[in-house]
Motif scaffolding. Structure first.
Motif, PDB file in Angstrom:
ATOM      1  N   UNK A  35      10.868  32.115  32.316  1.00 58.13           N
ATOM      2  CA  UNK A  35      10.494  32.323  30.918  1.00 58.13           C
ATOM      3  C   UNK A  35      11.697  32.112  30.000  1.00 58.13           C
ATOM      4  N   UNK A  92      14.404  30.304  30.722  1.00 60.05           N
ATOM      5  CA  UNK A  92      15.082  29.020  30.922  1.00 60.05           C
ATOM      6  C   UNK A  92      15.107  28.124  29.670  1.00 60.05           C
ATOM      7  N   UNK A  93      13.948  27.906  28.984  1.00 64.43           N
ATOM      8  CA  UNK A  93      14.001  27.043  27.794  1.00 64.43           C
ATOM      9  C   UNK A  93      14.978  27.545  26.737  1.00 64.43           C
ATOM     10  N   UNK A  94      15.079  28.877  26.570  1.00 71.00           N
ATOM     11  CA  UNK A  94      15.995  29.409  25.555  1.00 71.00           C
ATOM     12  C   UNK A  94      17.456  29.189  25.959  1.00 71.00           C
ATOM     13  N   UNK A 151      18.604  26.926  27.977  1.00 74.04           N
ATOM     14  CA  UNK A 151      18.897  25.496  27.904  1.00 74.04           C
ATOM     15  C   UNK A 151      19.110  25.058  26.456  1.00 74.04           C
ATOM     16  N   UNK A 152      18.295  25.596  25.563  1.00 71.87           N
ATOM     17  CA  UNK A 152      18.406  25.287  24.137  1.00 71.87           C
ATOM     18  C   UNK A 152      19.793  25.676  23.610  1.00 71.87           C
ATOM     19  N   UNK A 180      22.657  23.603  25.288  1.00 69.95           N
ATOM     20  CA  UNK A 180      22.667  22.200  24.858  1.00 69.95           C
ATOM     21  C   UNK A 180      23.142  22.048  23.425  1.00 69.95           C
ATOM     22  N   UNK A 183      24.995  15.738  26.134  1.00 68.41           N
ATOM     23  CA  UNK A 183      23.661  16.313  26.183  1.00 68.41           C
ATOM     24  C   UNK A 183      22.679  15.368  26.893  1.00 68.41           C
ATOM     25  N   UNK A 184      23.020  14.063  26.922  1.00 70.38           N
ATOM     26  CA  UNK A 184      22.154  13.091  27.583  1.00 70.38           C
ATOM     27  C   UNK A 184      22.660  12.703  28.968  1.00 70.38           C
ATOM     28  N   UNK A 241      22.842  16.476  34.346  1.00 64.94           N
ATOM     29  CA  UNK A 241      23.227  17.292  33.191  1.00 64.94           C
ATOM     30  C   UNK A 241      24.247  18.363  33.584  1.00 64.94           C
ATOM     31  N   UNK A 263      19.453  15.041  20.772  1.00 62.93           N
ATOM     32  CA  UNK A 263      18.948  16.325  21.247  1.00 62.93           C
ATOM     33  C   UNK A 263      19.885  17.483  20.940  1.00 62.93           C
ATOM     34  N   UNK A 308      18.551  20.801  19.246  1.00 58.79           N
ATOM     35  CA  UNK A 308      18.703  22.122  19.875  1.00 58.79           C
ATOM     36  C   UNK A 308      19.434  23.085  18.935  1.00 58.79           C
ATOM     37  N   UNK A 359      16.919  24.285  16.439  1.00 60.72           N
ATOM     38  CA  UNK A 359      16.004  25.247  17.063  1.00 60.72           C
ATOM     39  C   UNK A 359      16.703  26.584  17.270  1.00 60.72           C
ATOM     40  N   UNK A 417      16.872  28.625  14.243  1.00 57.91           N
ATOM     41  CA  UNK A 417      15.594  29.255  13.887  1.00 57.91           C
ATOM     42  C   UNK A 417      15.269  30.431  14.788  1.00 57.91           C
ATOM     43  N   UNK A 418      15.582  30.277  16.083  1.00 58.72           N
ATOM     44  CA  UNK A 418      15.085  31.234  17.071  1.00 58.72           C
ATOM     45  C   UNK A 418      15.981  32.463  17.189  1.00 58.72           C
TER      46      UNK A 418
END
Lengths: 294, 273
Positions: free
Chosen positions: B23, B25-27, B29-30, B33, B41-42, B46, B238, B242, B245, B248-249
């Motif tokens: 759950x 992981x996306x945060x 990684x965000x 990155x 980042x590309x 990685x 990206x 990121x 994002x 915002x988060x």
């Protein structure tokens, strides 16, 4: 004078909210009902005399419109796969959280809830990166175990599943809390009595836990179903309904007709079809619950 | 349903732990990155932690992009949503503590609006705002989301529990109705209002649909609309995406973690169970 004043006091408190709700919730329903029987579009917006009444033409046209039918089909797929997944996963999480120690339960409750409070656009941007076919983390992790790259958002069918996975991840929090509250309200003595009778765990789950939670489950299923029928932001930000309208939903179709093509009458007609589907789905749920009770 | 032994406890803890990792992981990684430069980042494979952490994307957000404008607009919306909360509270108090003609009907009308899906009111509300000359204006963005019937309902449920005697006593002491509301009712309703303030903040900070529909002018964009625009215009950058994002988060994450106890308890208070 004083008497007159005290009669008006309650209206002073409720009226600001009631008037705003009237303008932005009730009036729109009436406006929508009227314009869905007209050909109102951008030129009609500028000059009302351009608008003409066309009866049920919009509705007839909708059911001959491939994009609309496809969006409706996609929405049903979202609902059929997404709703059970979302309900079951949040139920299982709640069940597990009930079993562990207090501090573990509190910590993980926060972690599992966090996706529900974060911004959908930010989440969609992050997941688009994770789903990227070339540079995304998911395909890299798969390549470590010798899997081929998956076109997460490029294939119409896989893209639907990818959006569902993300939406389930995001939506677990609230349902989980509702299930947890319901679990905690089951009296412990039920389980103690079952222990004395020698019931095993499966029996306790199916004979005590599930029946005691039937109202919470009903509430979660209905709200989840309504939410998934209105699936909008995920396809809007991540795929814009593509590829080949493979992820377009009814809600997104309404938005596109209304605000990208300015076909207000046609879009409003589509929104009524969605409204009717939502009402029917909700009534069906109530009916099923009633027959369950009997 | 208690666990029998340590082995079972270990399995369940592990399952929860792995789930929690998935759950978050996306945060993670965000955030990681957002500190990597455009090339890193590309990179394949990685990197987990940025080799040479950089703030360039965050600086970019405010110098080359208009995130300062978006931030101010978002805060304006947050401010007005609090006024909306005050109106909701007034209505909840009115419905909870007064007897007046047609009360049941008015309350039923309020509850009915909860059933109307947003997509049905989306197009006509736009037309109404257009008729009022409020498209492409801050007022047009704020007004449609000001009142939430569900909040009125929750607040009313709480108001009903406040004893009438308390209000009567204040009236006998000669206090005015507005004085009673501000100095007596609001302090009493603190537990539920605290939760509402947090949820209202989160909701308005995240608001997306109305700013998107109403704002044609970039000067009126909110953070979420600006972020969607950023993604369209910088498809492969990206790191920048990121950073936007994360910006915002993270504030919401911090506020949520500080106040999570109230929010979780608020669910029990509001009696949804």
């Amino acid at each position: 004078m004083n008497r007159f004043k005290s009669n008006l006091t309650p209206y002073f408190f409720i009226m600001p909210a009631v008037i705003l709700l009237g303008i932005f919730s009730f009036l729109p329903i009436l406006v929508s009902l009227v314009i869905s029987f007209t050909d109102m579009n951008l030129s009609g917006l500028a000059n009302w005399s351009q608008i003409s009444f066309i009866g049920f033409d919009n509705f007839v046209q909708l059911f001959q419109d491939d994009v609309f039918l496809k969006s409706m089909g996609n929405t049903f797929i979202y609902v059929i796969i997404g709703v059970p997944l979302a309900v079951i996963s949040s139920f299982v999480i709640a069940l597990l959280l009930k079993l562990v120690s207090d501090w573990m339960s509190t910590t993980f409750r926060v972690i599992y809830y966090v996706p529900s409070v974060t911004n959908i656009v930010a989440i969609a941007v992050v997941w688009s990166f994770l789903y990227n076919q070339e540079y995304g983390l998911f395909n890299y992790l798969l390549s470590l175990v010798n899997f081929d790259a998956i076109p997460w958002l490029e294939d119409p069918f896989i893209a639907k599943l990818s959006l569902i996975a993300m939406a389930v991840w995001k939506s677990n929090g609230v349902s989980m809390l509702i299930f947890l509250a319901a679990l905690q309200s089951i009296p412990n003595m039920y389980y103690e009595a079952a222990d004395i009778d020698g019931a095993n765990r499966w029996q306790k789950l199916t004979k005590i836990t599930l029946p005691s939670m039937s109202f919470a489950t009903f509430f979660v299923v209905v709200t989840t179903l309504i939410g998934w029928l209105q699936f909008f932001e995920e396809p809007f930000v991540m795929t814009e309904g593509g590829p080949l309208n493979g992820t377009n939903s009814l809600a997104l179709f309404i938005y596109q007709e209304g605000f990208q093509y300015s076909e207000f009458g046609y879009g409003a007609a589509a929104s009524f079809v969605l409204f009717i589907i939502i009402i029917l789905a909700t009534l069906l749920q109530f009916k099923l619950r009633k027959s369950e009770d009997n | 349903m208690d666990l029998k032994n340590n082995f079972e406890r270990a399995i369940i803890n592990t399952v929860l732990f792995i789930g929690g990792l998935l759950v978050s992981l996306p945060f993670v990684w965000m955030i990681l990155s957002s500190f990597k430069n455009e090339r890193e980042v590309l990179s394949i494979p990685p990197t987990l932690f940025p080799n040479a952490p950089t703030f360039e994307h965050y600086i970019n957000l405010f110098t080359n992009l208009n995130f300062d404008v978006y931030l101010v607009n978002t805060l304006v919306i947050v401010f007005f949503s609090m006024i909306g909360l005050l109106l909701n509270t007034m209505a909840g108090y009115g419905f909870g503590k007064f007897q007046f003609k047609g009360k049941e009907i008015w309350f039923a009308v309020v509850l009915l609006t909860m059933m109307i899906p947003g997509q049905v009111t989306m197009i006509p509300t736009y037309l109404i705002l257009n008729e009022a000359g409020l498209t492409n204006s801050m007022a047009g963005i704020i007004l449609p989301g000001l009142i939430a019937a569900f909040n009125i309902f929750l607040i009313r449920q709480f108001m009903v529990t406040i004893p009438d005697d308390l209000i009567e006593a204040a009236r006998l002491d000669g206090a005015g109705e507005m004085y009673i509301f501000l100095k007596l009712i609001i302090p009493l309703a603190k537990p539920i209002l605290a939760v509402q303030v947090i949820l209202t903040f989160i909701g308005s900070w995240n608001s997306f649909l109305w700013p998107l529909i109403i704002a044609n002018d970039e000067k009126l964009y909110t953070l979420s609309v600006g972020l969607a625009l950023l993604q369209d215009q910088n498809v492969s950058n990206y790191g920048l995406q990121m950073a936007g994002s994360t910006f915002m988060v993270v504030p919401v994450l911090i506020i949520f973690i500080i106040f999570q106890k109230h929010i979780v308890e608020g669910f029990n208070v509001s009696g949804i169970k």
